[in-house]
Design a protein around this motif. Structure first.
Motif, PDB file in Angstrom:
ATOM      1  N   GLU A  15      -9.810  32.816  22.907  1.00 17.63           N
ATOM      2  CA  GLU A  15      -9.421  33.730  23.984  1.00 17.63           C
ATOM      3  C   GLU A  15      -8.509  34.833  23.457  1.00 17.63           C
ATOM      4  O   GLU A  15      -8.651  35.996  23.837  1.00 17.63           O
ATOM      5  CB  GLU A  15      -8.735  32.997  25.139  1.00 17.63           C
ATOM      6  CG  GLU A  15      -8.363  33.950  26.257  1.00 17.63           C
ATOM      7  CD  GLU A  15      -7.681  33.303  27.452  1.00 17.63           C
ATOM      8  OE1 GLU A  15      -6.952  34.032  28.167  1.00 17.63           O
ATOM      9  OE2 GLU A  15      -7.864  32.095  27.678  1.00 17.63           O
ATOM     10  N   GLU A  49     -14.794  28.679  28.234  1.00 17.27           N
ATOM     11  CA  GLU A  49     -14.368  28.460  29.621  1.00 17.27           C
ATOM     12  C   GLU A  49     -15.457  28.985  30.556  1.00 17.27           C
ATOM     13  O   GLU A  49     -15.535  30.174  30.815  1.00 17.27           O
ATOM     14  CB  GLU A  49     -13.039  29.158  29.913  1.00 17.27           C
ATOM     15  CG  GLU A  49     -11.873  28.594  29.135  1.00 17.27           C
ATOM     16  CD  GLU A  49     -10.548  29.199  29.563  1.00 17.27           C
ATOM     17  OE1 GLU A  49     -10.372  29.518  30.761  1.00 17.27           O
ATOM     18  OE2 GLU A  49      -9.688  29.374  28.676  1.00 17.27           O
ATOM     19  N   ARG A  52     -15.295  32.026  33.458  1.00 16.59           N
ATOM     20  CA  ARG A  52     -14.003  32.711  33.318  1.00 16.59           C
ATOM     21  C   ARG A  52     -14.214  33.997  32.537  1.00 16.59           C
ATOM     22  O   ARG A  52     -14.927  34.027  31.536  1.00 16.59           O
ATOM     23  CB  ARG A  52     -12.982  31.839  32.589  1.00 16.59           C
ATOM     24  CG  ARG A  52     -12.726  30.496  33.243  1.00 16.59           C
ATOM     25  CD  ARG A  52     -12.042  30.678  34.592  1.00 16.59           C
ATOM     26  NE  ARG A  52     -11.558  29.430  35.123  1.00 16.59           N
ATOM     27  CZ  ARG A  52     -12.011  28.858  36.224  1.00 16.59           C
ATOM     28  NH1 ARG A  52     -12.980  29.430  36.910  1.00 16.59           N
ATOM     29  NH2 ARG A  52     -11.502  27.742  36.658  1.00 16.59           N
TER      30      ARG A  52
END
Length: 158
Positions: A15, A49, A52
């Motif tokens: 991320e 994820e 997301r």
């Protein structure tokens, strides 16, 4: 374009890398004048994820975007992190539809660049009705598609 200290401890390395790359993409797009101030968006899936995404905070110009200013949202455009920033719901609607329909689409970008506005006026002159120029990067090439669409989408069903 690094993350602030609190985000470095709460986000995965994947991320963090996506945030940094997305912030750089916003700034490059601003540099090349592919923006319409605060009304265009680039989104990226958060690796690992499901459902997301990262998106720019509402009201920020693209040249102001940093990795830590990006807002994490779900497929419905609701914030799922503790960002104090807001997200433009219409801004994510088209992105949500594309991300949902095309799971391989890791990033989605749409702009209202000067070229898009010129094409919109040209198409109106040809009496094609209200049109939008949608731009997307495909295999490194800019592809333009003209299609009759409404101005603002607030629901994926639109």
């Amino acid at each position: 374009m690094s993350l602030d200290k609190s985000q470095r401890t709460t986000t995965s390395n994947a991320e963090q890398e996506t945030r940094i790359a997305l912030a750089a993409c916003y700034r490059l797009a601003a540099y090349y004048r592919m923006t319409d101030l605060i009304y265009t968006h680039i989104t990226a899936r958060v690796p690992g994820e499901k459902g997301r995404f990262l998106i720019n905070p509402y009201g920020w110009r693209w040249e102001e975007i940093t990795a830590s200013s990006l807002v994490k949202i779900d497929v419905d455009g609701h914030k799922i992190d503790n960002s104090p920033e807001q997200v433009n719901p219409a801004g994510f609607t088209i992105h949500s539809a594309i991300h949902t329909a095309s799971h391989h689409a890791a990033w989605v970008m749409h702009t209202h660049s000067a070229l898009a506005w010129r094409c919109r006026r040209w198409s109106r002159a040809l009496k094609h009705g209200l049109t939008r120029l949608r731009c997307s990067f495909t295999n490194g090439c800019l592809t333009t598609i003209m299609k009759a669409l409404p101005w603002i989408w607030l629901s994926v069903s639109e």
